[in-house]
Design a protein around this motif. Sequence first.
Motif, PDB file in Angstrom:
ATOM      1  N   TYR A 190      39.573  36.565  37.130  1.00  0.00           N
ATOM      2  CA  TYR A 190      39.259  37.699  38.001  1.00  0.00           C
ATOM      3  C   TYR A 190      38.134  38.517  37.359  1.00  0.00           C
ATOM      4  CZ  TYR A 190      42.109  40.432  34.723  1.00  0.00           C
ATOM      5  OH  TYR A 190      42.613  41.025  33.589  1.00  0.00           O
ATOM      6  N   GLU A 218      44.145  46.143  39.798  1.00  0.00           N
ATOM      7  CA  GLU A 218      43.920  45.787  41.200  1.00  0.00           C
ATOM      8  C   GLU A 218      43.108  44.493  41.318  1.00  0.00           C
ATOM      9  OE1 GLU A 218      42.115  49.226  42.908  1.00  0.00           O
ATOM     10  OE2 GLU A 218      43.939  50.463  42.714  1.00  0.00           O
ATOM     11  N   SER A 219      42.149  44.325  40.429  1.00  0.00           N
ATOM     12  CA  SER A 219      41.359  43.098  40.437  1.00  0.00           C
ATOM     13  C   SER A 219      42.248  41.893  40.155  1.00  0.00           C
ATOM     14  CB  SER A 219      40.243  43.186  39.386  1.00  0.00           C
ATOM     15  OG  SER A 219      39.487  41.999  39.323  1.00  0.00           O
ATOM     16  N   ALA A 221      45.543  41.699  40.615  1.00  0.00           N
ATOM     17  CA  ALA A 221      46.464  41.527  41.736  1.00  0.00           C
ATOM     18  C   ALA A 221      45.782  40.873  42.932  1.00  0.00           C
ATOM     19  CB  ALA A 221      47.054  42.880  42.135  1.00  0.00           C
ATOM     20  N   ASN A 222      44.561  41.273  43.207  1.00  0.00           N
ATOM     21  CA  ASN A 222      43.826  40.736  44.354  1.00  0.00           C
ATOM     22  C   ASN A 222      43.490  39.248  44.205  1.00  0.00           C
ATOM     23  OD1 ASN A 222      43.873  43.211  45.642  1.00  0.00           O
ATOM     24  ND2 ASN A 222      41.852  43.836  44.909  1.00  0.00           N
ATOM     25  N   HIS A 223      43.552  38.761  42.965  1.00  0.00           N
ATOM     26  CA  HIS A 223      43.275  37.343  42.734  1.00  0.00           C
ATOM     27  C   HIS A 223      44.556  36.546  42.485  1.00  0.00           C
ATOM     28  CE1 HIS A 223      39.183  38.862  42.444  1.00  0.00           C
ATOM     29  NE2 HIS A 223      38.754  37.612  42.529  1.00  0.00           N
TER      30      HIS A 223
END
Length: 268
Positions: A190, A218-219, A221-223
């Motif tokens: 990420y 957040e980065s 989690a988003n990946h």
Amino acid sequence: MKVSYFPGCTLRTKAKDLDNYARKCAEILGVELCEIKDWQCCGGAFVSAKDEVASKLSSVRALAAARDAGQPLVTVCSACHNVIKQTNDAMQNDEEFAAKANLYMSQDKDPSEAYNGETEVYHYLELLRDVVGFDKIKEAVKNPLTGKKIAAYYGCMLLRPGKVMNFDDPENPTIIEDFIRALGAEPVIYPARNECCGGYVILEDAKSAEKKSNKVSESAANHGAEIIVTACPLCKYNLEKNGSSVPVVYFTELLAEALGVKEDTDAE
């Protein structure tokens, strides 16, 4: 194999379990961590001012102790590692700084010989990669972390300054991802994995630190990350304090789980 060991303040106080994991796992992998006698705080951050010697003397003494024991020096905390590695580089390449440091140390009660950067310095992860070998770790795994999607968080201290730390590619590191694979899990790549969490500005600008930490979590989690693993106690604390939606674990805890000693170590 015996190595000199610098645990650092956090792992001997607030995070003793992370230190215990490191010791137990090293034992299983055939490495004895010999804690340096009477070590002191590394200083917490490397002060770049050339005339600032006093805060680096504890690191020089630890390096000299390892040299005198005929052993490499191993650290587990990335902040300690950064300070010690940069101090070692200064003792090798900055004659003025080395002369001042050795002059200070010559006044110790039982001074050692002048230190000139002879000690090999490893972060625990480098010890696993370069000395033990990830293949051997894979063979030692009893509880493979199969199916877990784990995001490596490098932060600042392991990678920079790149030419001095010489830990991995500062822009595209792979060591923690390779470590994750050796444990049977799937690494998540990420964008924010080697960006700052804001730990060193939290007292001056808490909102900025929170923003930086949230960007990392957040980065990840988003990946698709289910877990974030880090090698810095301060990064772990900062990510958790600022409300990471993804659980954050220290790499020695992950290793202990995979090697099947976490529960036994927790019970001690």
